[in-house]
Design an enzyme around this catalytic site. Structure first.
Site, PDB file in Angstrom:
ATOM      1  N   ASP A 282      -2.204   8.860   7.440  1.00 44.40           N
ATOM      2  CA  ASP A 282      -3.209   8.069   8.138  1.00 44.40           C
ATOM      3  C   ASP A 282      -2.523   7.141   9.143  1.00 44.40           C
ATOM      4  O   ASP A 282      -1.379   7.380   9.528  1.00 44.40           O
ATOM      5  CB  ASP A 282      -4.108   7.306   7.150  1.00 44.40           C
ATOM      6  CG  ASP A 282      -3.342   6.272   6.321  1.00 44.40           C
ATOM      7  OD1 ASP A 282      -2.177   5.972   6.640  1.00 44.40           O
ATOM      8  OD2 ASP A 282      -3.912   5.751   5.339  1.00 44.40           O
TER       9      ASP A 282
ATOM     10  N   SER B 291       0.803  -1.224   0.000  1.00 43.42           N
ATOM     11  CA  SER B 291       0.000   0.000   0.000  1.00 43.42           C
ATOM     12  C   SER B 291       0.836   1.274   0.000  1.00 43.42           C
ATOM     13  O   SER B 291       0.336   2.333  -0.367  1.00 43.42           O
ATOM     14  CB  SER B 291      -0.937   0.014   1.221  1.00 43.42           C
ATOM     15  OG  SER B 291      -0.199  -0.032   2.427  1.00 43.42           O
TER      16      SER B 291
ATOM     17  N   HIS C  57       0.448   5.285   6.762  1.00 40.90           N
ATOM     18  CA  HIS C  57       1.171   5.807   5.598  1.00 40.90           C
ATOM     19  C   HIS C  57       1.631   7.254   5.777  1.00 40.90           C
ATOM     20  O   HIS C  57       0.923   8.043   6.407  1.00 40.90           O
ATOM     21  CB  HIS C  57       0.280   5.711   4.357  1.00 40.90           C
ATOM     22  CG  HIS C  57      -0.292   4.353   4.135  1.00 40.90           C
ATOM     23  ND1 HIS C  57      -1.555   4.000   4.564  1.00 40.90           N
ATOM     24  CD2 HIS C  57       0.235   3.239   3.564  1.00 40.90           C
ATOM     25  CE1 HIS C  57      -1.786   2.739   4.251  1.00 40.90           C
ATOM     26  NE2 HIS C  57      -0.712   2.245   3.659  1.00 40.90           N
TER      27      HIS C  57
END
Length: 374
Positions: free
Chosen positions: A334, A49, A337
């Site tokens: 977040d 991600s 990340h």
């Protein structure tokens, strides 16, 4: 007609230096700096991600970021990037004179001329990593997807031509985070009871070695391998601490992996003729950003810009949640990340940094390196 199109692809790949103009930054954070424009014809990206840019959008997966406020500072809005704007590979592509690399899910025909991004949120080196999120594309499948891309673009082309073109491309790989966060540290996985940290690092890197060798056998020669960052300092882990401080236990947990990866790359450089593997030290870059946050312009280093709960890390950024206004001052976007501002800093360091952050050479030097295909 198909063969003619494939030959055109190859021609454009080889002549990209003359034909490609590159694109300016679209992160909404800062304009990129000229570094190595037009040096490489294409970049192929594999990871999780941290660099996924949309491959999970159409999967039956809980690991998605194709909704606002993700992409709030990206020209085009939410795309599936787990960031408010650029990822590290977006910045690297821009500095190498490439357009933003499309996700495999959207890359067909001319869209794949400059490379493809195969990264998938929740993916790991191990196939069973990230199963709590249901749909994801593990590294083994990402490599198979790259094989599918090769099948589409080679066809009737001469093998020597394909080998020569691929040898000039950059292969960026950033795997391993989920093998810890969404495997080893998960209570519903037996992994922690089966392996101590060193044994687990050995298991991961043994598999990693085989996977990178597969990419080499498919024609890859120039590899930039990202190490793991300071995962004990992300808001998700901070939220579990009564003091709100970094978990040294988690940071120490991943150290054997990074050490093993460095040894692995030295061995691959020695044993795979014509290859060049470099290590991008994400942990060291991140440590410098956290230690010297003020000099980088960051005022908030211990909580997410978008999220819920302690350190805004207990529940990650929800659809249409209002994020912080001063995103440039936040290290974390977040629960897991970094912000685009951090990604841009790390991308620039990876491309042009010294031996402290890119070993034994940086990505710009790797791009300019002449390698043999056999």
């Amino acid at each position: 007609m198909a063969a003619s199109k494939q030959r055109l692809w190859c021609f454009v790949l080889v002549m990209l230096l003359a034909l490609a103009a590159g694109v300016s930054g679209q992160s909404g954070v800062e304009e990129p700096v000229e570094a190595g424009r037009g040096v490489v014809p294409a970049m192929f990206v594999f990871g999780d991600s941290l660099i996924d840019n949309g491959n999970n959008n159409n999967l039956a997966s809980f690991a998605k970021a194709n909704y606002f406020p993700y992409g709030i500072d990206f020209n085009g809005g939410p795309t599936g990037r787990f960031s408010n704007g650029y990822t590290i590979v977006d910045e690297i592509a821009d500095l190498l004179g490439l357009p933003l690399i499309p996700p495999y899910s959207d890359a067909s025909g001319d869209q794949a001329l400059h490379g493809v991004n195969y990264a998938s949120a929740a993916a790991g080196i191990l196939d069973n990593t990230g199963r709590n999120f249901v749909g994801r594309i593990p590294f083994n499948q990402q490599i198979k997807n790259f094989e599918n891309t090769l099948d589409q673009i080679t066809g009737n082309l001469e093998a020597d031509d394909v080998a020569r073109d691929l040898a000039r491309c950059i292969f960026f790989v950033g795997m391993g985070s989920n093998d810890y966060l969404n495997n080893y540290l998960m209570p519903n996985y037996p992994t922690r009871n089966q392996y101590n940290p060193q044994q687990y690092a050995n298991l991961l890197v043994q598999q990693y070695t085989q996977q990178l060798t597969r990419l080499y056998n498919l024609g890859a020669r120039k590899f930039a391998i990202a190490g793991l960052g300071l995962m004990g300092c992300i808001p998700s882990i901070l939220a579990q601490s009564s003091t709100g401080s970094c978990s040294q236990e988690v940071n120490q947990l991943v150290m054997p992996f990074n050490a093993n990866v460095k040894t692995m790359l030295n061995n691959l450089n020695a044993n795979l003729p014509g290859s060049k593997f470099i290590f991008v030290d994400i942990a060291r870059m991140f440590q410098d950003i956290l230690t010297n946050s003020r000099s980088y312009g960051f005022g908030v280093i211990n909580r997410g810009c978008c999220g819920i709960g302690r350190n805004r890390g207990q529940i990650t950024c929800l659809p249409f949640q209002t994020p912080c206004q001063n995103r440039q001052e936040y290290v974390f976007w977040d629960a897991f990340h970094p912000t685009a501002a951090v990604n841009i800093i790390m991308g620039r360091e990876a491309v042009r940094g010294n031996l402290r952050v890119a070993y034994p050479i940086n990505i710009e030097q790797l791009a300019n390196l002449e390698v043999k295909t056999n």
